[in-house]
Design a protein around this motif. Sequence first.
Motif, PDB file in Angstrom:
ATOM      1  N   GLY A 226       0.817  -1.213   0.000  1.00  0.00           N
ATOM      2  CA  GLY A 226       0.000   0.000   0.000  1.00  0.00           C
ATOM      3  C   GLY A 226       0.846   1.257   0.000  1.00  0.00           C
ATOM      4  N   ARG A 227       1.879   1.258   0.850  1.00  0.00           N
ATOM      5  CA  ARG A 227       2.775   2.417   0.909  1.00  0.00           C
ATOM      6  C   ARG A 227       3.571   2.565  -0.376  1.00  0.00           C
ATOM      7  NH1 ARG A 227       6.307   2.536   6.230  1.00  0.00           N
ATOM      8  NH2 ARG A 227       6.925   4.471   5.177  1.00  0.00           N
ATOM      9  N   MET A 228       3.933   1.441  -0.988  1.00  0.00           N
ATOM     10  CA  MET A 228       4.740   1.492  -2.207  1.00  0.00           C
ATOM     11  C   MET A 228       3.971   2.103  -3.388  1.00  0.00           C
ATOM     12  SD  MET A 228       7.773   0.572  -1.574  1.00  0.00           S
ATOM     13  CE  MET A 228       8.754  -0.321  -0.369  1.00  0.00           C
ATOM     14  N   MET A 229       2.655   2.154  -3.288  1.00  0.00           N
ATOM     15  CA  MET A 229       1.872   2.763  -4.365  1.00  0.00           C
ATOM     16  C   MET A 229       2.165   4.252  -4.497  1.00  0.00           C
ATOM     17  SD  MET A 229       0.431   0.350  -5.841  1.00  0.00           S
ATOM     18  CE  MET A 229      -0.540   1.351  -6.975  1.00  0.00           C
ATOM     19  N   ALA A 230       2.822   4.810  -3.487  1.00  0.00           N
ATOM     20  CA  ALA A 230       3.221   6.219  -3.583  1.00  0.00           C
ATOM     21  C   ALA A 230       4.217   6.433  -4.715  1.00  0.00           C
ATOM     22  CB  ALA A 230       3.826   6.687  -2.263  1.00  0.00           C
ATOM     23  N   LEU A 231       5.020   5.416  -5.022  1.00  0.00           N
ATOM     24  CA  LEU A 231       6.038   5.575  -6.067  1.00  0.00           C
ATOM     25  C   LEU A 231       5.425   5.836  -7.435  1.00  0.00           C
ATOM     26  CD1 LEU A 231       8.591   2.850  -4.921  1.00  0.00           C
ATOM     27  CD2 LEU A 231       8.926   5.320  -4.907  1.00  0.00           C
ATOM     28  N   PRO A 232       4.497   4.985  -7.938  1.00  0.00           N
ATOM     29  CA  PRO A 232       3.902   5.300  -9.238  1.00  0.00           C
ATOM     30  C   PRO A 232       3.069   6.574  -9.208  1.00  0.00           C
ATOM     31  CG  PRO A 232       2.846   3.367  -8.250  1.00  0.00           C
ATOM     32  CD  PRO A 232       4.074   3.659  -7.450  1.00  0.00           C
ATOM     33  N   ARG A 233       2.402   6.859  -8.089  1.00  0.00           N
ATOM     34  CA  ARG A 233       1.615   8.095  -7.999  1.00  0.00           C
ATOM     35  C   ARG A 233       2.524   9.312  -8.080  1.00  0.00           C
ATOM     36  NH1 ARG A 233      -0.626   8.399  -2.791  1.00  0.00           N
ATOM     37  NH2 ARG A 233      -1.688  10.293  -3.492  1.00  0.00           N
ATOM     38  N   PHE A 234       3.664   9.216  -7.422  1.00  0.00           N
ATOM     39  CA  PHE A 234       4.639  10.316  -7.469  1.00  0.00           C
ATOM     40  C   PHE A 234       5.169  10.482  -8.893  1.00  0.00           C
ATOM     41  CE2 PHE A 234       9.152  11.631  -7.195  1.00  0.00           C
ATOM     42  CZ  PHE A 234       8.991  12.874  -6.586  1.00  0.00           C
ATOM     43  N   GLY A 235       5.460   9.358  -9.554  1.00  0.00           N
ATOM     44  CA  GLY A 235       5.954   9.418 -10.931  1.00  0.00           C
ATOM     45  C   GLY A 235       4.958  10.087 -11.863  1.00  0.00           C
ATOM     46  N   ILE A 236       3.687   9.760 -11.699  1.00  0.00           N
ATOM     47  CA  ILE A 236       2.650  10.372 -12.543  1.00  0.00           C
ATOM     48  C   ILE A 236       2.575  11.879 -12.298  1.00  0.00           C
ATOM     49  CG2 ILE A 236       0.141  10.506 -12.899  1.00  0.00           C
ATOM     50  CD1 ILE A 236       0.104   7.442 -12.332  1.00  0.00           C
ATOM     51  N   LYS A 237       2.655  12.281 -11.030  1.00  0.00           N
ATOM     52  CA  LYS A 237       2.627  13.707 -10.696  1.00  0.00           C
ATOM     53  C   LYS A 237       3.798  14.448 -11.331  1.00  0.00           C
ATOM     54  CE  LYS A 237      -0.942  14.506  -7.984  1.00  0.00           C
ATOM     55  NZ  LYS A 237      -1.987  15.487  -8.389  1.00  0.00           N
ATOM     56  N   MET A 238       4.973  13.837 -11.312  1.00  0.00           N
ATOM     57  CA  MET A 238       6.146  14.489 -11.879  1.00  0.00           C
ATOM     58  C   MET A 238       6.046  14.571 -13.403  1.00  0.00           C
ATOM     59  SD  MET A 238       7.619  15.457  -9.239  1.00  0.00           S
ATOM     60  CE  MET A 238       8.891  16.317 -10.165  1.00  0.00           C
ATOM     61  N   LEU A 239       5.477  13.570 -14.029  1.00  0.00           N
ATOM     62  CA  LEU A 239       5.247  13.622 -15.482  1.00  0.00           C
ATOM     63  C   LEU A 239       4.266  14.742 -15.821  1.00  0.00           C
ATOM     64  CD1 LEU A 239       5.050   9.824 -16.321  1.00  0.00           C
ATOM     65  CD2 LEU A 239       6.819  11.424 -17.106  1.00  0.00           C
ATOM     66  N   GLN A 240       3.273  14.921 -14.974  1.00  0.00           N
ATOM     67  CA  GLN A 240       2.323  16.022 -15.175  1.00  0.00           C
ATOM     68  C   GLN A 240       3.014  17.375 -15.032  1.00  0.00           C
ATOM     69  OE1 GLN A 240      -0.611  14.973 -12.218  1.00  0.00           O
ATOM     70  NE2 GLN A 240      -1.809  13.707 -13.623  1.00  0.00           N
ATOM     71  N   GLU A 241       3.931  17.464 -14.055  1.00  0.00           N
ATOM     72  CA  GLU A 241       4.678  18.711 -13.870  1.00  0.00           C
ATOM     73  C   GLU A 241       5.541  19.004 -15.080  1.00  0.00           C
ATOM     74  OE1 GLU A 241       4.698  21.025 -11.213  1.00  0.00           O
ATOM     75  OE2 GLU A 241       2.826  19.928 -10.870  1.00  0.00           O
ATOM     76  N   ARG A 242       6.177  17.961 -15.637  1.00  0.00           N
ATOM     77  CA  ARG A 242       7.005  18.172 -16.828  1.00  0.00           C
ATOM     78  C   ARG A 242       6.142  18.648 -17.995  1.00  0.00           C
ATOM     79  NH1 ARG A 242      10.555  13.400 -19.563  1.00  0.00           N
ATOM     80  NH2 ARG A 242       8.484  12.621 -20.067  1.00  0.00           N
ATOM     81  N   LYS A 243       4.956  18.074 -18.114  1.00  0.00           N
ATOM     82  CA  LYS A 243       4.041  18.476 -19.201  1.00  0.00           C
ATOM     83  C   LYS A 243       3.647  19.943 -19.063  1.00  0.00           C
ATOM     84  CE  LYS A 243      -0.181  17.000 -21.555  1.00  0.00           C
ATOM     85  NZ  LYS A 243      -1.315  16.035 -21.544  1.00  0.00           N
ATOM     86  N   LYS A 244       3.401  20.375 -17.814  1.00  0.00           N
ATOM     87  CA  LYS A 244       3.047  21.786 -17.575  1.00  0.00           C
ATOM     88  C   LYS A 244       4.170  22.718 -18.034  1.00  0.00           C
ATOM     89  CE  LYS A 244       0.156  21.096 -13.465  1.00  0.00           C
ATOM     90  NZ  LYS A 244       0.107  21.336 -12.000  1.00  0.00           N
ATOM     91  N   GLN A 245       5.410  22.310 -17.759  1.00  0.00           N
ATOM     92  CA  GLN A 245       6.552  23.152 -18.106  1.00  0.00           C
ATOM     93  C   GLN A 245       6.683  23.325 -19.616  1.00  0.00           C
ATOM     94  OE1 GLN A 245      10.098  21.613 -16.271  1.00  0.00           O
ATOM     95  NE2 GLN A 245       9.465  22.186 -14.207  1.00  0.00           N
ATOM     96  N   ARG A 246       6.228  22.311 -20.338  1.00  0.00           N
ATOM     97  CA  ARG A 246       6.328  22.390 -21.795  1.00  0.00           C
ATOM     98  C   ARG A 246       5.196  23.186 -22.411  1.00  0.00           C
ATOM     99  NH1 ARG A 246       8.211  16.177 -23.367  1.00  0.00           N
ATOM    100  NH2 ARG A 246      10.310  16.333 -22.486  1.00  0.00           N
TER     101      ARG A 246
END
Length: 246
Positions: A226-246
């Motif tokens: 359950g705690r490890m699910m933070a890793l993919p959720r964090f990755g998705i958030k960072m991909l969204q941040e990169r998309k915003k920057q572009r």
Amino acid sequence: MIKQFDRVNILGVPFVRTTLKEMSEQLVTHAELKEKAFVVTANPEIVLHAYENDDYKRSIDKATYVTADGIGVVKGAQLIGEKLPERVTGFDLFMRLLTMANEKGQSIYLLGASKEVLPKTIAQIETQFPHVKITGSHHGFFDWADDAIPNEIRETKPDYVFVALGLPRQENWIAQHMDQFDHGVFMGIGGSFDVLAGEVKRAPMFWQKIHLEWFYRLLKQPSRIGRMMALPRFGIKMLQERKKQR
């Protein structure tokens, strides 16, 4: 001399660009100068909790330094075009500070872990770091409103206070109580007492070097899924941040 570090903003959390060596030396200097410092060693789970919880974010905002505890944070910075030199984990920083405190005869206070684990942690410190002065300790099960713990810390004036209460209690406890103390380096270190006591085994160096320490821990403790699910959720958030920057 206190160094000023550049910072990298990751989902609102300001990480310092630093190495384990630099940060440990900086904290020892704070201790020697009798200054206060609040250190958060933040992994993706902590970043997400701060992103989603305003009260916890306010605790993190009080930190003097936030370091990258985990390769996920380092990789997340890369996704948005930033760079963090290396991960600076809570356990590694804890051990480095104990080593340096042993050399300098500095003092510590330990807060956290269970009634059974804490004495084992103390025994390991007394064996491995005989010149470290332990001014006091308390297990992690206590009444939050009880003033006995902060009173003991205030009276004994340790150079370092290591708080192993886990997310979010350790950062919230430090943020709530720091103003009561004149000096000291306060750091949340999660399950580090359990690791030092031998209750939890850290991943072998091979797994650490290939940045899969989290996977090793999952294999050993499947209940952490359950705690490890933070890793993919964090990755998705960072991909969204990169998309915003572009």
